[in-house]
Write a protein that holds these residues in place. Structure first.
Motif, PDB file in Angstrom:
ATOM      1  N   LEU A 269     -41.002 -33.055  -8.831  1.00 40.97           N
ATOM      2  CA  LEU A 269     -40.635 -32.390 -10.081  1.00 40.97           C
ATOM      3  C   LEU A 269     -39.117 -32.440 -10.217  1.00 40.97           C
ATOM      4  O   LEU A 269     -38.394 -31.948  -9.338  1.00 40.97           O
ATOM      5  CB  LEU A 269     -41.126 -30.943 -10.089  1.00 40.97           C
ATOM      6  N   ILE A 270     -38.644 -33.025 -11.308  1.00 38.84           N
ATOM      7  CA  ILE A 270     -37.219 -33.220 -11.535  1.00 38.84           C
ATOM      8  C   ILE A 270     -36.765 -32.310 -12.669  1.00 38.84           C
ATOM      9  O   ILE A 270     -37.320 -32.355 -13.765  1.00 38.84           O
ATOM     10  CB  ILE A 270     -36.917 -34.692 -11.881  1.00 38.84           C
ATOM     11  N   SER A 271     -35.771 -31.485 -12.393  1.00 36.88           N
ATOM     12  CA  SER A 271     -35.238 -30.545 -13.383  1.00 36.88           C
ATOM     13  C   SER A 271     -36.339 -29.718 -14.044  1.00 36.88           C
ATOM     14  O   SER A 271     -36.438 -29.673 -15.274  1.00 36.88           O
ATOM     15  CB  SER A 271     -34.429 -31.300 -14.451  1.00 36.88           C
ATOM     16  N   PRO A 272     -37.183 -29.058 -13.242  1.00 40.91           N
ATOM     17  CA  PRO A 272     -38.220 -28.213 -13.838  1.00 40.91           C
ATOM     18  C   PRO A 272     -37.629 -26.908 -14.352  1.00 40.91           C
ATOM     19  O   PRO A 272     -36.576 -26.445 -13.884  1.00 40.91           O
ATOM     20  CB  PRO A 272     -39.168 -27.953 -12.664  1.00 40.91           C
ATOM     21  N   PHE A 273     -38.319 -26.310 -15.308  1.00 38.46           N
ATOM     22  CA  PHE A 273     -37.964 -24.990 -15.816  1.00 38.46           C
ATOM     23  C   PHE A 273     -38.895 -23.985 -15.123  1.00 38.46           C
ATOM     24  O   PHE A 273     -40.114 -24.126 -15.205  1.00 38.46           O
ATOM     25  CB  PHE A 273     -38.149 -24.917 -17.324  1.00 38.46           C
TER      26      PHE A 273
END
Length: 295
Positions: free
Chosen positions: A120-124
């Motif tokens: 997961l890349i740059s998840p919120f």
């Protein structure tokens, strides 16, 4: 002139494996208003044992009208179903990462094709409902165009004049519209309710140290909440680490993928990295998460 309606989800094989044997099948999912092109730097550097697949999702570019009428995880399910077999690893960026996380929350359903791992890349992510307030909503509403503009800056390699970039970002924002934005923010608002503690597969969580959209502390917080996750923050990188820090990004992802292909060591339940991450999580959980601050 082609008048056929665009397909909401288009899945393509981006690269075959370069080594003999059964490949590690990796599905790459882009973020809001993005495209599969964002993965080109990684495709050039990915481990040869990987077979890469990309999905053009309905929230791509200017978007497919009406995509927001269905939950984001439903579109991930459709992308996975279009593969010839279940993916070994699913990789998601930004809103795509949150769509993956929501999709993985359904892994107990009989039809679910659960992967062996996820990136997961740059998840919120915020672990508690009280971490959301009116200030957070105002920030993401009023900075939405800034995030889109930054994406255009990165994808164009800085070749767009600032005024042209801002005009393009405004048009993309208006095409996404309030309902598209609400689908994004609703997905974000739901993160405290996701059963992340039941997601037992290994995760790699990547973030950028200067990200103005998905803050690094949220990546770390998500890694703490998951049973088997490692967070890595790339300094001086923003929301698009796969482009801005392509070599470091590939090194991190390839290292994670190799842990899924290597045979387990005798009597070793976890890798050293997982053990370190578990120790970090144990220490971090002693802190009061309610004191977390978001810029």
């Amino acid at each position: 002139m082609n008048t056929e309606p665009a397909q909401p989800v288009v899945v393509r094989r981006a690269r075959t494996a370069g080594t003999p044997g059964t490949p590690l099948r990796v599905l790459l999912l882009h973020g809001l208003a993005g495209s599969a092109a964002v993965w080109a730097p990684f495709a050039e550097r990915a481990d040869p044992a990987c077979e890469l697949w990309t999905a053009e999702l309905p929230w791509r570019g200017f978007g497919i009208r009406g995509w927001h009428e269905r939950p984001a995880d439903a579109w991930v399910e459709q992308a996975v179903a279009r593969l010839p077999d279940a993916p070994d690893v699913v990789v998601g960026h930004s809103f795509g990462a949150n769509a993956v996380l929501a999709w993985l929350s359904r892994q107990d359903q009989p039809s679910h094709r659960t992967p062996r791992g996820a990136v997961l890349i740059s998840p919120f992510y915020r672990p508690r409902e009280e971490h959301f307030d009116w200030e957070a909503m105002s920030y993401y509403l009023n900075r939405f165009q800034d995030v889109l503009s930054d994406g255009l800056r990165v994808s164009s390699r800085g070749q767009l004049a600032p005024d042209v970039r801002e005009e393009m970002a405004r048009k993309v924002r208006d095409r996404i519209g309030p309902y598209g934005w609400m689908r994004f923010f609703d997905t974000y608002l739901n993160t405290p309710r996701l059963p992340v503690e039941r997601m037992s597969m290994p995760f790699l969580i990547l973030g950028g140290g200067t990200d103005i959209a998905a803050f690094p502390d949220e990546a770390r917080s998500l890694a703490r909440a998951l049973p088997d996750a490692t967070a890595r923050i790339l300094p001086d990188a923003g929301h698009f680490t796969m482009v801005e820090r392509a070599a470091e990004f590939a090194e991190a992802v390839n290292g994670f993928l190799r842990t899924l292909t290597a045979p387990p060591a005798p009597d070793a339940g976890h890798s050293a990295a997982s053990a370190d991450a578990s120790a970090d999580r144990s220490s971090d959980r002693s802190a009061d998460l309610s004191a977390m601050e978001y810029d």
